[in-house]
Design a protein around this motif. Structure first.
Motif, PDB file in Angstrom:
ATOM      1  N   SER A 173      53.659  43.050  49.461  1.00 31.33           N
ATOM      2  CA  SER A 173      52.381  43.736  49.611  1.00 31.33           C
ATOM      3  C   SER A 173      52.378  44.566  50.896  1.00 31.33           C
ATOM      4  O   SER A 173      52.859  44.104  51.931  1.00 31.33           O
TER       5      SER A 173
ATOM      6  N   GLU B 103      42.944  43.566  52.113  1.00 29.67           N
ATOM      7  CA  GLU B 103      42.550  44.882  51.592  1.00 29.67           C
ATOM      8  C   GLU B 103      41.073  44.896  51.225  1.00 29.67           C
ATOM      9  O   GLU B 103      40.370  45.891  51.468  1.00 29.67           O
TER      10      GLU B 103
ATOM     11  N   VAL C   5      42.155  34.657  52.033  1.00 26.97           N
ATOM     12  CA  VAL C   5      41.755  35.947  52.607  1.00 26.97           C
ATOM     13  C   VAL C   5      42.496  37.068  51.877  1.00 26.97           C
ATOM     14  O   VAL C   5      43.703  36.977  51.646  1.00 26.97           O
TER      15      VAL C   5
HETATM   16  S1  SF4 Z   1      48.666  40.539  48.455  1.00 20.54           S
HETATM   17 FE1  SF4 Z   1      47.152  42.163  48.138  1.00 20.54          FE
HETATM   18  S2  SF4 Z   1      45.653  41.249  46.745  1.00 20.54           S
HETATM   19 FE2  SF4 Z   1      46.839  39.567  47.599  1.00 20.54          FE
HETATM   20  S3  SF4 Z   1      45.618  38.922  49.359  1.00 20.54           S
HETATM   21 FE3  SF4 Z   1      47.150  40.388  50.108  1.00 20.54          FE
HETATM   22  S4  SF4 Z   1      46.054  42.344  50.097  1.00 20.54           S
HETATM   23 FE4  SF4 Z   1      44.880  40.946  48.804  1.00 20.54          FE
END
Ligand code: SF4
Length: 148
Positions: free
Chosen positions: A106, A40, A37
């Motif tokens: 993230s 974003e 999943v």
């Molecule tokens: S780290 Fe960023 S790119 Fe990777 S799944 Fe999460 S939101 Fe998506």
């Protein structure tokens, strides 16, 4: 099912259009149990997209309306991040997910625990991030393993 950040599974969903495949993680998980999943993308953001950051607090603060997410041009992306978090939680609930492996640092997937943040348990220069999706999943009792 184990929910895994899609970029760790090799999907090119990062803000810069790249993937972040983790071969050792994939080797220890049963592929049939993996639910990739990207919150974003689920929130409606395109790939590639401008990098985003938390402003004014953690992902938990965003969910509480005390902080926001903005991209590098200063555009407020809070709504997309919260929508992506809610859609990820819905998927997790549908599939009976109790455990996730999510990408560190993230603003969506980072899962640095607040207690560890306060204790300063990270190496100098490393800024732990508690992302919006990770905060929502943790609020619902889902365990998260943070993958560097
Ligand atoms: S780290 Fe960023 S790119 Fe990777 S799944 Fe999460 S939101 Fe998506």
């Amino acid at each position: 099912m184990i929910l895994v950040s899609a970029c760790l599974c090799g999907q090119h969903c990062r803000y810069d259009g790249q993937a972040k495949p983790d071969a050792s993680l994939m080797a220890r998980l049963n592929r049939d149990d993996v639910l990739p999943v990207c919150p974003e993308q689920l929130g409606g953001l395109p790939t590639p997209r401008p990098a985003c950051r938390l402003v004014g607090g953690t992902g938990a603060d965003v969910l509480a309306g005390r902080a926001s997410v903005v991209d590098r041009f200063g555009v407020d992306r809070t709504h997309a991040f919260v929508r992506g978090a809610r859609r990820t939680l819905a998927l997790a609930t549908t599939h009976g997910v109790r455990y996730c492996c999510m990408k560190a640092k993230s603003p969506s997937c980072g899962s640095a625990a607040l207690s560890s943040m306060a204790a300063g348990l990270w190496p100098k220069g490393y800024r732990p991030v508690l992302g919006v999706t990770a905060a929502l999943l943790m609020n619902h009792g889902i365990e998260i393993e943070e993958i560097p």
